[in-house]
Scaffold this active site. Structure first.
Site, PDB file in Angstrom:
ATOM      1  CG  LEU A  29     -28.091  33.055 -22.535  1.00  0.00           C
ATOM      2  CD1 LEU A  29     -28.075  34.572 -22.611  1.00  0.00           C
ATOM      3  CD2 LEU A  29     -27.242  32.449 -23.638  1.00  0.00           C
ATOM      4  CD  GLU A  31     -21.518  34.399 -14.745  1.00  0.00           C
ATOM      5  OE1 GLU A  31     -22.746  34.502 -14.565  1.00  0.00           O
ATOM      6  OE2 GLU A  31     -20.778  35.376 -14.971  1.00  0.00           O
ATOM      7  CG  HIS A  33     -23.966  31.213 -22.999  1.00  0.00           C
ATOM      8  ND1 HIS A  33     -24.684  30.305 -22.261  1.00  0.00           N
ATOM      9  CD2 HIS A  33     -23.801  30.648 -24.213  1.00  0.00           C
ATOM     10  CE1 HIS A  33     -24.947  29.243 -22.993  1.00  0.00           C
ATOM     11  NE2 HIS A  33     -24.424  29.420 -24.187  1.00  0.00           N
ATOM     12  CD  GLN A  57     -26.395  24.308 -33.915  1.00  0.00           C
ATOM     13  OE1 GLN A  57     -26.369  25.375 -34.513  1.00  0.00           O
ATOM     14  NE2 GLN A  57     -25.668  24.116 -32.825  1.00  0.00           N
ATOM     15  CD  GLN A 145      -9.975  28.438 -25.842  1.00  0.00           C
ATOM     16  OE1 GLN A 145      -9.786  28.107 -24.675  1.00  0.00           O
ATOM     17  NE2 GLN A 145      -9.080  29.043 -26.562  1.00  0.00           N
ATOM     18  CE  LYS A 146     -19.698  23.145 -23.069  1.00  0.00           C
ATOM     19  NZ  LYS A 146     -20.017  21.837 -23.691  1.00  0.00           N
ATOM     20  CD  GLN A 150     -20.044  25.803 -32.216  1.00  0.00           C
ATOM     21  OE1 GLN A 150     -21.039  25.166 -32.500  1.00  0.00           O
ATOM     22  NE2 GLN A 150     -20.028  26.662 -31.205  1.00  0.00           N
ATOM     23  CB  SER A 182     -22.622  22.425 -20.870  1.00  0.00           C
ATOM     24  OG  SER A 182     -23.575  21.942 -21.788  1.00  0.00           O
ATOM     25  NE  ARG A 184     -27.584  19.184 -25.877  1.00  0.00           N
ATOM     26  CZ  ARG A 184     -27.154  19.797 -26.996  1.00  0.00           C
ATOM     27  NH1 ARG A 184     -25.935  20.286 -27.046  1.00  0.00           N
ATOM     28  NH2 ARG A 184     -27.955  19.931 -28.040  1.00  0.00           N
TER      29      ARG A 184
HETATM   30  O1  PAF Z   1     -22.482  26.962 -29.775  1.00  0.00           O
HETATM   31  C1  PAF Z   1     -23.672  27.271 -29.998  1.00  0.00           C
HETATM   32  O2  PAF Z   1     -24.422  27.684 -29.114  1.00  0.00           O
HETATM   33  C2  PAF Z   1     -24.218  27.113 -31.405  1.00  0.00           C
HETATM   34  O3  PAF Z   1     -23.626  26.030 -32.058  1.00  0.00           O
HETATM   35  C3  PAF Z   1     -24.093  28.386 -32.249  1.00  0.00           C
HETATM   36  C4  PAF Z   1     -22.644  28.760 -32.489  1.00  0.00           C
HETATM   37  C5  PAF Z   1     -24.805  29.544 -31.556  1.00  0.00           C
HETATM   38  C6  PAF Z   1     -24.741  28.175 -33.624  1.00  0.00           C
HETATM   39  O4  PAF Z   1     -26.086  27.843 -33.499  1.00  0.00           O
END
Ligand code: PAF
Length: 282
Positions: A29, A31, A33, A57, A145-146, A150, A182, A184
């Protein structure tokens, strides 16, 4: 903060509440999140976050195994942000048998942009999100929204399945230089971290050109791709799309769409081994 690892215990605990607000995450996580957690908190009578790194995913060559798991820090950060319940199922708990039933979003929403470059990604996302929704049964769920596409796909899924859940977007949080936060970003070397801001700058330049009256979006997109490529990036896409459906706008519609805030610019590009995405509503 109560940490719950099983669906049975979660259901039991949440049966005392009427309006859970939910923020699903894959952990590691930052900031961004925590801002979603703070945004969601007043929208329900209990704030539930989840941490689950969803194998479904990730493509086989992607970073599922190396995706950073930062459990202790995540728990401390969630608790400090006001999370009431952390649902952190094991893989065995959420997928006790191979997940044969899956949610396939419509191709016109999911086979473009991220779905084009990461085939199957939205099947994995929708499947796990629907399953998490079934476990938590929230009345409201907040997504960043990033991950623009999705958010749109999940919103449509909730609408089409008549899920009684308000799906809400949380604004992208940025570092001082403009880089979208992010998980990443942690992969970036110091040199790449300094370079990374050029993705959001390229999107800003595209948005600015639209505001100044540009209508040749192919030229805008080409310029942005060439610019990042020359700086050593490997861009997947830098595009102008309609906000409503993420389809390319017709040239004749661009002035009106720009005026009515109907456009978004989206980009995804690899810097070294790290793939970054970002977007900007025009
Ligand atoms: O955005 C994410 O972190 C993931 O795609 C999610 C929505 C938690 C689903 O695994």
């Amino acid at each position: 903060m109560k940490i719950i690892k099983t669906i049975t215990e979660l259901r039991d605990h949440l049966s005392h509440f009427k309006r859970p607000a939910f923020v699903p995450t894959m952990g590691n996580l930052h900031e961004g999140h925590l801002t979603l957690v703070r945004q969601a908190k007043p929208l329900g009578d209990v704030l539930v976050a989840s941490i689950f790194v969803n194998r479904l995913q990730f493509l086989p060559h992607e970073d599922f195994d190396t995706y950073p798991r930062t459990w202790e820090a995540d728990c401390a950060a969630l608790e400090a942000a006001g999370c009431d319940v952390l649902f952190a199922p094991t893989e065995k708990e959420l997928y006790p048998e191979p997940q044969g039933f899956k949610v396939h979003p419509p191709v016109e929403l999911s086979d473009l942009l991220e779905g084009h470059f990461r085939p199957g990604f939205f099947v994995g996302v929708c499947t796990v999100v629907l399953k998490l929704f079934n476990c938590v049964q929230p009345r409201v769920a907040v997504f960043g929204q990033k991950d623009y596409q999705q958010l749109m796909v999940i919103r449509r899924m909730a609408q089409q399945f008549a899920l009684p859940i308000d799906v809400i977007g949380g604004a992208t949080l940025r570092a001082a230089d403009g880089l979208a936060l992010s998980s990443r970003n942690n992969y970036l070397s110091p040199g790449d971290r300094a370079e990374a801001v050029h993705l959001s700058q390229a999107l800003k330049a595209m948005a600015q050109a639209l505001r100044e009256g540009a209508v040749d979006i192919s030229a805008l997109e080409r310029q942005a791709m060439t610019h990042l490529t020359a700086r050593g990036w490997q861009p997947d896409y830098l595009v102008v799309r309609r906000r409503a459906d993420l389809q390319p706008p017709a040239t004749g519609d661009i002035p009106e769409l720009t005026h009515n805030q109907g456009l978004v610019v989206l980009g995804a590009a690899r810097l070294g081994a790290t793939r970054l995405i970002d977007n900007l509503e025009v």
